[in-house]
Design a protein around this motif. Structure first.
Motif: not given
Length: 152
Positions: A20, A16-17, A24
């Protein structure tokens, strides 16, 4: 050296990092930890040592049709063939499971065309794809992604 491996549940937070920034920007759909856990067998990771530098998923839609989705390579690692390595690993796994055709929705037409994918009208995609995933996108219903397909 980049190693391609199956994802584990313990990789979800790091995945998820990695994704991200693209989430966004609205380039990749957000996937909750629960959704990623449910589909963890779909993911192939690209790792440099212990660090995840990219990943992608192969999502099955029919007995011989799969979708390549959630493809991301971390900034700073792009242009090194890692994305192509992920795609090759996903297609190889798909082929071993009986997949005959793979499709994707993407903004990266040239990248996928370089791997043998050809553009198709989005109307040719499985209808449940639109209602299961696309409806979650901030660009829906005005989608400017391109649908591409490849026979494997």
């Amino acid at each position: 050296m980049i190693e391609y491996t199956k994802a584990k549940l313990s990789d979800i937070i790091a995945m998820q990092e990695v994704v991200r920034p693209e989430v966004e920007k609205g380039i990749i759909l957000f996937r909750s930890s629960d959704e990623m856990a449910t589909n963890i067998r779909s993911y192939i990771l690209a790792k440099e040592g212990e660090a995840i530098v990219g990943f992608g998923a192969l999502h099955f839609h029919a007995d011989d049709l799969a979708e390549i989705r959630s493809l991301v390579v971390k900034e700073g690692f792009r242009g090194q063939g890692i994305g192509k390595g992920i795609i090759h690993a996903l297609l190889k796994e798909g082929e071993s499971l009986g997949v005959k055709t793979a499709f994707t929705l993407t903004y990266q037409r040239a990248f996928f065309e370089s791997l043998g994918f050809c553009e198709i009208p989005k109307e040719k995609l499985p209808p449940h794809k639109i209602w299961a995933d696309c409806i979650k996108c901030k660009h829906f219903p005005v989608c400017d992604e391109i649908a591409l397909i490849k026979t494997i």
